[in-house]
Design a protein around this motif. Structure first.
Motif, PDB file in Angstrom:
ATOM      1  N   ASP A   8      -2.442   1.049  -8.305  1.00 30.61           N
ATOM      2  CA  ASP A   8      -2.636   2.351  -7.662  1.00 30.61           C
ATOM      3  C   ASP A   8      -1.587   2.548  -6.572  1.00 30.61           C
ATOM      4  OD1 ASP A   8      -3.447   4.693  -6.552  1.00 30.61           O
ATOM      5  OD2 ASP A   8      -5.480   4.041  -6.055  1.00 30.61           O
ATOM      6  N   ALA A   9      -0.492   3.205  -6.925  1.00 27.74           N
ATOM      7  CA  ALA A   9       0.584   3.457  -5.949  1.00 27.74           C
ATOM      8  C   ALA A   9       0.648   4.943  -5.598  1.00 27.74           C
ATOM      9  CB  ALA A   9       1.921   2.971  -6.502  1.00 27.74           C
ATOM     10  N   ARG A  10      -0.518   5.608  -5.704  1.00 27.73           N
ATOM     11  CA  ARG A  10      -0.561   7.019  -5.307  1.00 27.73           C
ATOM     12  C   ARG A  10      -0.445   7.130  -3.784  1.00 27.73           C
ATOM     13  NH1 ARG A  10      -6.138   8.636  -7.929  1.00 27.73           N
ATOM     14  NH2 ARG A  10      -6.542   6.517  -7.212  1.00 27.73           N
ATOM     15  N   ASN A  11       0.181   8.196  -3.334  1.00 31.83           N
ATOM     16  CA  ASN A  11       0.282   8.487  -1.902  1.00 31.83           C
ATOM     17  C   ASN A  11       0.798   7.294  -1.103  1.00 31.83           C
ATOM     18  OD1 ASN A  11      -0.798  11.110  -2.259  1.00 31.83           O
ATOM     19  ND2 ASN A  11      -2.833  10.201  -2.393  1.00 31.83           N
ATOM     20  N   THR A  12       1.947   6.815  -1.491  1.00 28.45           N
ATOM     21  CA  THR A  12       2.583   5.738  -0.737  1.00 28.45           C
ATOM     22  C   THR A  12       4.096   5.957  -0.730  1.00 28.45           C
ATOM     23  OG1 THR A  12       2.998   3.370  -0.650  1.00 28.45           O
ATOM     24  CG2 THR A  12       2.561   4.290  -2.813  1.00 28.45           C
ATOM     25  N   PHE A  13       4.697   5.738   0.411  1.00 34.21           N
ATOM     26  CA  PHE A  13       6.148   5.926   0.537  1.00 34.21           C
ATOM     27  C   PHE A  13       6.886   4.604   0.619  1.00 34.21           C
ATOM     28  CE2 PHE A  13       4.166   9.757   2.292  1.00 34.21           C
ATOM     29  CZ  PHE A  13       4.707  10.688   1.424  1.00 34.21           C
ATOM     30  N   CYS A  14       6.206   3.567   1.083  1.00 29.95           N
ATOM     31  CA  CYS A  14       6.860   2.273   1.212  1.00 29.95           C
ATOM     32  C   CYS A  14       5.803   1.189   1.038  1.00 29.95           C
ATOM     33  CB  CYS A  14       7.531   2.144   2.577  1.00 29.95           C
ATOM     34  SG  CYS A  14       8.456   0.629   2.800  1.00 29.95           S
ATOM     35  N   PRO A  15       5.918   0.260   0.109  1.00 27.53           N
ATOM     36  CA  PRO A  15       7.129  -0.029  -0.660  1.00 27.53           C
ATOM     37  C   PRO A  15       7.413   0.907  -1.826  1.00 27.53           C
ATOM     38  CG  PRO A  15       5.393  -1.587  -1.214  1.00 27.53           C
ATOM     39  CD  PRO A  15       4.861  -0.742  -0.116  1.00 27.53           C
ATOM     40  N   GLU A  20       6.245  -1.576  -6.236  1.00 25.95           N
ATOM     41  CA  GLU A  20       4.912  -2.120  -6.542  1.00 25.95           C
ATOM     42  C   GLU A  20       4.870  -2.639  -7.984  1.00 25.95           C
ATOM     43  OE1 GLU A  20       1.614  -2.092  -4.627  1.00 25.95           O
ATOM     44  OE2 GLU A  20       3.327  -2.438  -3.330  1.00 25.95           O
ATOM     45  N   ASP A  40       4.604  10.143  -6.826  1.00 23.66           N
ATOM     46  CA  ASP A  40       6.012  10.344  -6.477  1.00 23.66           C
ATOM     47  C   ASP A  40       6.753  10.905  -7.697  1.00 23.66           C
ATOM     48  OD1 ASP A  40       8.598  10.190  -5.600  1.00 23.66           O
ATOM     49  OD2 ASP A  40       8.749   8.002  -5.779  1.00 23.66           O
TER      50      ASP A  40
END
Lengths: 76, 377
Positions: A8-15, A20, A40
């Motif tokens: 779940d890499a929703r709503n993430t800017f870093c990393p 991920e 993204d």
């Protein structure tokens, strides 16, 4: 035995989604399928590009309700 | 009520001190007891390692005694945890002692694992430990010209470090008057030069001005130490005279050995910062599996949420805050200038032009950290 793991890499800017995915691909076994969830827009392009370049199998890449679902199988 | 904090880094220390103040009355009346278990009696300011690698800080400036950073009421032991028995609500330490708890905070951090990449430990300079930072400085000092290759392992702590390294190298060799004899090639794992899109957009023209050669989609596979070539998973290779690596990281062995999380990263609720399946176990800092930067500032902001919620659950029976994904990273940009990236789960960073006051703020923060980790800032 292969398994499906969701990242779940929703709503993430870093990393970020691709970083991920690379992290989890390192931990996975050959034959495992991973599903990356990302909000993204860039993921639609650079994730398949990396999968293709490194030689894993892109199973599907689709946008559902604003979320990219990228399924990839570890090939090596 | 027994609160047990495992790990004495940035996150664990701020949680402990913050709780000691919020629960001062309960601690005085012996209703609450705070215990911390750590692997070391020393506390290191890890961002200082990059300065050590360029001779701008001495290693002894990076350390304080852990006990001196903690409120006096905190029961501190140098005795790392070996076994976690979450269903019995206790942990067992290396010394053989068992510590029970009502609330557990896991903040054990991460470790570098250069040996996961063949040849990397032998062939590359790095600055993620005191010894390697000093060694890298000596190697830079002896370098009289040639090609420097920078490679980045995944995952890694301090995502801004690769960019700062480039600016620092450019500055260092200019100051020595040999910049024209040094070629720098920067390799990055994803399809742009930094994982944060706005940082990548901002850094690209700066890299071009400095004449930095870039290769993206480069994940380090192995280092041929004999022939000075670094190879990528993607099938490319770069020759070098000096290789500098941001090493890959994993969570701590005790986390993996106890099956708490693959790779040593514990599955964590991204808002409550509780371990998935355990409301009485909090996780913060590098230890989580959250898609958030592994950096002291994330640990700091998470520590405020964790301590406020533990305290409120004791006082009113409910948590009061959620972690919003906040991270704040200084970015040293050379020429005594700096900028910063601040973002959360929803809002991307909006980078400002580097300026000298921000650099002075960063150099001040290198000292202010000790007040910050005491929970005073």
């Amino acid at each position: 035995m292969s398994e499906l793991k969701t990242i779940d890499a929703r709503n993430t800017f870093c990393p970020g989604p691709l970083m991920e995915l690379i992290t989890y691909m390192k931990q996975a076994s050959v034959g495992d399928t991973l599903e990356l969830l990302s909000t993204d827009e860039g993921s639609a392009g650079d994730v398949p590009e990396w999968i293709n370049k490194v030689g894993h199998d892109l199973i599907s890449n689709e946008k559902i309700d604003g979320v990219w679902h990228v399924k990839v199988r570890k090939a090596k | 009520m027994r609160i047990l904090i495992v790990g004495g880094g940035t996150g664990g220390t701020i949680v402990a001190n913050n709780l000691a103040r919020r629960l001062a009355g309960e601690i005085r009346s012996r209703k609450v007891r705070i215990t911390m278990l750590s692997a070391s009696d020393q506390h290191m300011y890890q961002p200082g390692l990059l300065y050590v690698a360029f001779g701008q800080m001495m290693p002894d400036e990076l350390y304080r005694k852990q006990k001196s950073l903690l409120e006096a009421c905190i029961d501190f032991h140098v005795d790392p945890v070996e076994e976690f028995h979450l269903d019995q609500r206790n942990v067992k330490t290396v010394s053989g002692k068992t510590y029970g708890y009502d609330v557990l905070v896991i903040a054990t951090g991460s470790r570098i694992v250069p040996k996961e990449i063949p040849g990397l430990a032998e062939g590359a300079e790095t600055f993620y430990s005191e010894a390697s930072a000093v060694k890298m400085f000596k190697a830079l000092r002896a370098f009289e010209g040639g090609k420097i290759a920078i490679v980045v392992g995944v995952p890694h702590k301090c995502p801004i470090a690769p960019v700062e390294l480039v600016f620092a190298l450019d500055d260092y060799f200019k100051a020595r008057g040999i910049r024209d004899r040094v070629q720098i090639k920067y390799h990055y794992p994803i399809g742009r030069i930094h994982t944060i899109e706005n940082v990548a957009k901002w850094a690209k023209p700066a890299f071009e001005r400095m004449g930095i050669e870039c290769e993206t989609l480069f994940n380090v596979k192995e280092v041929d130490v004999k022939n000075n070539v670094v190879m990528s998973e993607e099938g490319t290779g770069t020759s070098y005279d000096m290789l500098i690596a941001i090493p890959p990281h994993r969570g701590m062995e005790a986390i993996e050995n106890n099956g708490l999380g693959q790779g040593g990263w514990i599955p964590t609720n991204r808002y409550q910062l509780t371990m998935e399946g355990y409301d009485d176990v909090y996780v913060l800092g590098d230890t989580t599996n959250l898609p958030v930067s592994k950096t002291g500032s994330a640990a700091h902001f998470q520590a405020e949420v964790v301590s406020e919620n533990i305290s409120s659950k004791i006082k009113i029976g409910a948590p009061v805050r959620e972690y919003d994904g906040k991270v704040y990273c200084f970015i040293e940009t050379g020429h005594d200038s700096a900028t910063y990236a601040m973002f959360d789960y929803v809002n991307p960073p909006d980078l400002k032009e580097p300026n000298k006051p921000m650099h002075w703020f960063k150099t001040s923060y290198n000292k202010m950290y000790w007040a910050s980790v005491r929970g005073l800032l």
